[in-house]
Write an enzyme that holds these catalytic residues in place. Sequence first.
Site, PDB file in Angstrom:
ATOM      1  N   CYS A  13      -4.954  -7.816  -6.308  1.00  0.00           N
ATOM      2  CA  CYS A  13      -5.978  -6.825  -6.661  1.00  0.00           C
ATOM      3  C   CYS A  13      -5.408  -5.422  -6.804  1.00  0.00           C
ATOM      4  CB  CYS A  13      -7.110  -6.840  -5.642  1.00  0.00           C
ATOM      5  SG  CYS A  13      -6.606  -6.644  -3.925  1.00  0.00           S
ATOM      6  N   HIS A  50      -9.484   0.432  -4.915  1.00  0.00           N
ATOM      7  CA  HIS A  50      -8.076   0.656  -4.593  1.00  0.00           C
ATOM      8  C   HIS A  50      -7.546   1.783  -5.478  1.00  0.00           C
ATOM      9  CE1 HIS A  50      -8.223  -2.725  -2.065  1.00  0.00           C
ATOM     10  NE2 HIS A  50      -7.470  -3.582  -2.717  1.00  0.00           N
TER      11      HIS A  50
END
Length: 360
Positions: free
Chosen positions: A158, A252
């Site tokens: 990810c 993120h």
Amino acid sequence: MKKYKVGIVGATGMVGQRFMTLLENHPWFDLVVLAASSRSAGKTYEEAISGKWCMDKPVPEKYKNLVVKDAEADIKEICDAVDFIFCAVNMKKDEIKALEEKYAKYECPVVSNNSANRFTDDVPMVVPELNAEHIDIIPAQRKRLGTKRGFIAVKSNCSLQSYVPALFPLHEKFGVKDVLVCTYQAISGAGKTFERWPEMIDNVIPYIGGEEEKSEREPLKLWGKIEGDKIALNDKPNFTAQCIRVPVSNGHLGAVFVNFDKKPSKEEMIEIWNNFRGTAQELELPSAPKQFLNYFTEPDRPQIKSERELENGMAVSIGRLREDTQYDYKFVCLSHNTLRGAAGGAVLLAELLAAKGYMD
């Protein structure tokens, strides 16, 4: 496009839950089977998920009364009921590899969110905008497995999907040589919420097990080429990474420092980002963002709260591009880790595979 019957294996975990919200009204995929561990098997999904649901929206009504299958004991029954599965199980890596291969050998394609098969030579690890051509390794994988329909395809880690997409289109023209990246990663990447992980409140943990190795190695497979019956890793760029857990629910962020073989201008970099379109956009896949890479000129953007949901959480945001004293340039990137980075990225990969005929 025909409607495909789909199962989620690992349906009670956070990524499994995210899959469910994405598939509720999907135009191509009809979710008909939910599977999890033996602890949840035999219960309705509503019973199995009691006290564990952590999405912002409620459990979709149409799935509440589906009886959860045993992901290991009911493989044949699951494969007979679906055209392919999404896999997001929480098991040891060797167990995941064996499980995914077992589904594939039952002639059921597997689109995996797990890391276990990312470095299997003939398993494509795909970000559809970047390396869609890697799915062409599937016939070689089917030959090894002895299958006609069954195969495994995976999405990448990810955190990579925040910064690698910004570097990828620059490499062909300017040659990305050295990359230093520091990632600041949300707690949902660990499958947690603040309610379940109160020690993350007002805290930063400067370690995420295995994450730095993935961040340094996986991009070389995305940049790799099919050679015979395997995907050969590229030998550049050179990556070094440091990964930090921060008190954020979703999103993120990567701080990137980069050297090029041929240094571009800032204007050239921004123009490439703004004009970049990948296979997902060309095929107009249902989950694909119209504008994949988005550059923000404001000095304090992108921010996680304001940009993580951009284009339904499937876009990448870039900002703060400037020259550096030790590298050619530095900038920051942001993506939603459970949408673009996890379940959403896997759904987009499944759409690519369906559009290219691999699910038929």
